[in-house]
Structures are given as structure tokens and as C-alpha cells.
Design an enzyme around this catalytic site. Structure first.
Site, PDB file in Angstrom:
ATOM      1  N   GLU A   2     -29.174  -6.242   1.878  1.00  0.00           N
ATOM      2  CA  GLU A   2     -30.293  -5.387   0.870  1.00  0.00           C
ATOM      3  C   GLU A   2     -30.904  -5.339   1.637  1.00  0.00           C
ATOM      4  OE1 GLU A   2     -29.990  -5.055  -2.407  1.00  0.00           O
ATOM      5  OE2 GLU A   2     -28.627  -6.384  -2.761  1.00  0.00           O
ATOM      6  N   GLU A  32     -30.862  -1.138   2.233  1.00  0.00           N
ATOM      7  CA  GLU A  32     -32.165  -0.429   1.370  1.00  0.00           C
ATOM      8  C   GLU A  32     -33.374   0.010   2.989  1.00  0.00           C
ATOM      9  OE1 GLU A  32     -34.345  -2.623  -1.710  1.00  0.00           O
ATOM     10  OE2 GLU A  32     -32.447  -2.696  -3.130  1.00  0.00           O
ATOM     11  N   ALA A  90     -34.970  -5.934  -1.832  1.00  0.00           N
ATOM     12  CA  ALA A  90     -34.779  -6.606  -3.025  1.00  0.00           C
ATOM     13  C   ALA A  90     -33.357  -6.427  -3.698  1.00  0.00           C
ATOM     14  CB  ALA A  90     -35.931  -7.149  -3.710  1.00  0.00           C
ATOM     15  N   GLU A 131     -31.625   4.039  -6.365  1.00  0.00           N
ATOM     16  CA  GLU A 131     -32.510   3.942  -4.529  1.00  0.00           C
ATOM     17  C   GLU A 131     -31.647   5.961  -4.211  1.00  0.00           C
ATOM     18  OE1 GLU A 131     -29.179   1.402  -3.019  1.00  0.00           O
ATOM     19  OE2 GLU A 131     -31.076   0.046  -4.031  1.00  0.00           O
ATOM     20  N   ARG A 175     -39.414   2.672 -11.201  1.00  0.00           N
ATOM     21  CA  ARG A 175     -38.944   1.623 -11.331  1.00  0.00           C
ATOM     22  C   ARG A 175     -39.327   1.763 -13.514  1.00  0.00           C
ATOM     23  NH1 ARG A 175     -35.900  -2.032  -9.294  1.00  0.00           N
ATOM     24  NH2 ARG A 175     -36.530  -3.372  -7.687  1.00  0.00           N
TER      25      ARG A 175
END
Length: 224
Positions: free
Chosen positions: A112, A116, A95, A164, A83
């Protein structure tokens, strides 16, 4: 239309709010002053109940969904993602933002989870709805509980890009995840809320869960 009277596309309007006590908050002026890739910044001039006019800056966000994926052994699926604003990777729930027009909320959550965590789920329930930081943003997210999990074959998996691309997944015992929240090793807000919520729901035999498709006052239902 969201609860504050703003249209679904975020267009500012001259609207207001009257509290249960009769106090009126009138939006005298409203302008979008910045548009980014995901968020926008709106400047509202609000007339307070005492007549004083004050500026309120609002970060406009499309909203998001998250998933607490709980397997048959009581483990929660976590993802580790970089992040940039905090300059580190965080342990989070699968998410994503609501960026597909007309996509239903549970469908977005399932997408999602597949992208993910490479998982599908046969059972979906609504866990909790959250206003992220209502003093500065209209961001809202809905967290689902997914159970009866199945692994997607490698040949059918989504290939992540950007943050990702190096995302890792790990299954953590729910009690250990709660410990991680309380010890400060899990700090992502959605993960903190989702983990504590599912632990509370489990303690009550999951009797408090709502249906996955109940209305969400802070985000309108998509068309179609």
C-alpha cells in the site's frame, strides 16, 4: 480464527462467548443476509446472560492495514483521497484492505505504501492495532510505522484507478499533523489514531514499538 470464534472466511457459526464473570452470550442463530463487493452483513440472534434473546447486526469486513511513513525530517506522508460515503476527499494514511489471500500483514502494508505514496521503507515497526467500531462491525486494522524511506522511480510506480486516480500526497510535519487532528482538519479515524500514536511513541524515544510481525488476535496469520 478471530477472537469471537468466527472462521477466517467469515462463515457464521453457532458460537458464543463467556465473560470473565461467567456470563454467557450464546449465538442461537447466525445468517449472512447481504454480500457486497467488500463487506457482508450478518444477522446474529444472541441469547443474553439474563435469557433474553436479541438481534445483533454485524458488518463483516476483511480487515485493513495502514502506514505512518515518517521521514528523516520528522514529516508524515499523507494522502488525499475521495471517500464516497462522506462525499468529500479526506487526508489519510496510505492504507488498504486485506484482499490478497495469504499476504502477510507487513507485506500488505509495504504494498500500500508503494502503490499510494510511491515509497519503500527499510525499517518497519508495529504502531497500533485497532477495532474500528466493535458495536457494529468486526473491522480491525493494524497500523505500522515505516521509516528509512526511499522514493520509487516514476517508471516503476503503480498507476491508480477509481478513487486513487486523482490521489495526492503531501508530507506534513508531525507536530502540524497532531495540530490538524486536534483542530478537526484531519478526521479519518486511522489517520487520527496513527498520528497521535506515533507522536506518543516519538516522545518516548520509540521504545514502546512492537515488532512488525507480532501475532494479531483479531485476524489470523495467513498461511505460507
Amino acid at each position: 480464527m478471530p477472537a469471537d470464534g468466527t472462521p477466517a472466511d467469515g462463515t457464521p457459526v453457532a458460537a458464543g462467548y463467556r465473560s470473565d464473570t461467567g456470563h454467557h452470550y450464546e449465538v442461537a442463530e447466525s445468517d449472512v443476509v447481504f454480500t457486497g463487493r467488500i463487506i457482508r452483513l450478518r444477522r446474529d440472534i444472541v441469547r443474553m446472560p439474563d435469557g433474553v434473546v436479541s438481534q445483533r447486526d454485524v458488518v463483516m469486513h476483511p480487515g485493513a492495514v495502514g502506514v505512518v511513513a515518517l521521514d528523516e525530517t520528522g514529516q508524515v506522508v499523507m494522502v488525499n483521497q475521495y471517500r464516497h460515503p462522506v462525499r468529500r476527499a479526506l487526508w489519510e494514511l496510505p492504507a488498504g484492505i486485506l484482499d490478497v489471500p495469504g499476504e502477510r500483514l507487513a507485506t500488505a502494508a509495504a504494498r500500500e505504501l508503494a502503490e499510494e505514496a510511491h515509497l519503500t521503507a527499510a525499517r518497519w515497526d508495529l504502531l497500533v492495532d485497532v477495532l474500528a467500531s466493535p458495536g457494529m462491525t468486526d473491522e480491525a486494522y493494524r497500523v505500522f510505522l515505516a521509516r528509512d524511506l526511499a522514493v520509487i522511480p516514476p517508471s516503476q510506480r503503480h498507476v491508480g484507478v477509481h478513487e486513487e486516480a486523482d490521489m495526492r500526497t503531501q508530507r506534513v510535519d508531525l507536530d502540524e499533523a497532531v495540530t490538524g487532528v486536534l483542530s478537526g482538519s484531519i478526521t479519518n479515524a486511522m489517520a487520527v489514531i496513527g498520528i497521535l500514536a506515533v507522536a506518543t511513541a516519538r516522545a518516548g524515544g520509540f521504545a514502546s514499538l512492537r515488532a512488525a510481525d507480532v501475532p494479531w488476535p483479531d485476524r489470523p496469520a495467513p498461511a505460507g
